[in-house]
Design an enzyme around this catalytic site. Structure first.
Site, short mmCIF file in Angstrom:
data_model
loop_
_atom_site.label_atom_id
_atom_site.label_comp_id
_atom_site.label_asym_id
_atom_site.label_seq_id
_atom_site.Cartn_x
_atom_site.Cartn_y
_atom_site.Cartn_z
N ASP A 113 0.83 -1.72 0.07
CA ASP A 113 0.33 0.03 -0.25
C ASP A 113 0.79 1.17 0.00
O ASP A 113 2.06 1.75 0.37
CB ASP A 113 -1.25 0.25 1.07
CG ASP A 113 -1.97 -1.30 1.10
OD1 ASP A 113 -1.92 -1.62 0.75
OD2 ASP A 113 -2.24 -1.66 2.48
N1 URA Z 1 -1.51 -5.99 3.97
C1 URA Z 1 -2.04 -4.45 4.51
O1 URA Z 1 -2.65 -4.32 4.54
N2 URA Z 1 -1.23 -3.64 3.28
C2 URA Z 1 0.00 -3.84 3.19
O2 URA Z 1 0.82 -3.23 2.05
C3 URA Z 1 0.73 -5.34 2.80
C4 URA Z 1 -0.34 -6.24 3.70
#
Ligand code: URA
Length: 247
Positions: A113
């Site tokens: 993310d």
């Molecule tokens: N889980 C999440 O919530 N975000 C990420 O970027 C990776 C795993």
């Protein structure tokens, strides 16, 4: 990882982003390309594209960029996105400018993310990418999680059970491991990559993730000396660690 295809020199350089066929021909004809110390001024010359080529070929005074079969790890900073569909600076902007014109193109191996930092693998090798993200390879990913509220106490058991169903889904998550560091801080290791998975796992317990950082993929650890925004090219031993099966 890399096969050893044979490419014409102008095709090789243009695939690596050095310019259009016409532009790289100018470089070659100007005597600016050498292999093992010898000038190659024939743009049609056939080149065996092996991993060691980057150490043997010089283009305009600099060692050749890594040939196809490139894999790297990036320490992804916060605020940078893996997706062209999202607003904000892209992870690709952290790599050398020329690499954005490479063919085959470099892609991220899965995604982090925008608000998650840490170990992001990138490669131009489609077979390698699929091997790493395939559920059959069971490549684990470890996250360092900071929470808004204290853990309630049943999270280790809940995540390990393999029964937790995330909101909006109907298939339970695979078992995940959690190591508690303190009341608001834990390491969580998952082997899937569902959308916002770790954040949603804690949301399911009524908590909120305030910081998320990935520090390990398979057995490959993000090195302490690789600063946010920096990348490092992976060798065969690193890739073997990534693919090392973990329970
Ligand atoms: N889980 C999440 O919530 N975000 C990420 O970027 C990776 C795993």
């Amino acid at each position: 990882m890399s096969k050893a295809p044979v490419l014409r020199l102008d095709r090789l350089l243009s695939n690596l982003g050095y310019g259009t066929r016409r532009e790289v021909q100018q470089l070659i004809w100007a005597g600016l390309v050498t292999l093992d110390g010898e000038v190659i001024d024939d743009s049609n010359q056939k080149i065996f594209v092996k991993g060691d080529l980057a150490a043997r070929m010089i283009v305009d005074g600099e060692l050749l960029d890594p040939p196809p079969g490139l894999a790297l790890m990036l320490n992804k900073p916060l605020g940078v996105t893996c997706s062209h569909k999202e607003l904000g600076p892209l992870v690709y902007a952290l790599l050398p400018e020329r690499w954005r014109r490479r063919e085959p193109a470099i892609s991220t191996v899965g995604r982090l993310d925008k608000d998650t930092s840490g170990l992001l693998l990138m490669t131009d090798d489609g077979a390698l990418l699929h091997k790493i993200i395939s559920p059959r390879s069971n490549v684990s990913k470890r996250y360092d999680v900071t929470l808004d509220r204290p853990l309630r106490g049943d999270e280790v058991k809940l995540f390990a059970a393999g029964t937790l169903i995330l909101e909006g889904e109907d298939k339970p998550l695979l078992p995940a491991q959690m190591e508690i560091v303190d009341g608001k801080h834990a390491y969580v290791t998952i082997s899937e990559g569902r959308y916002h998975q770790v954040r949603r796992m804690f949301a399911a317990t009524g908590n909120h993730v305030t910081a998320l950082h990935r520090d390990r993929v398979g057995g490959l650890q993000l090195p302490d000396d690789l600063k946010a925004g920096e990348y490092r090219i992976l060798n065969e031993a690193d890739l073997a660690l990534v693919l090392e099966a973990r329970a």
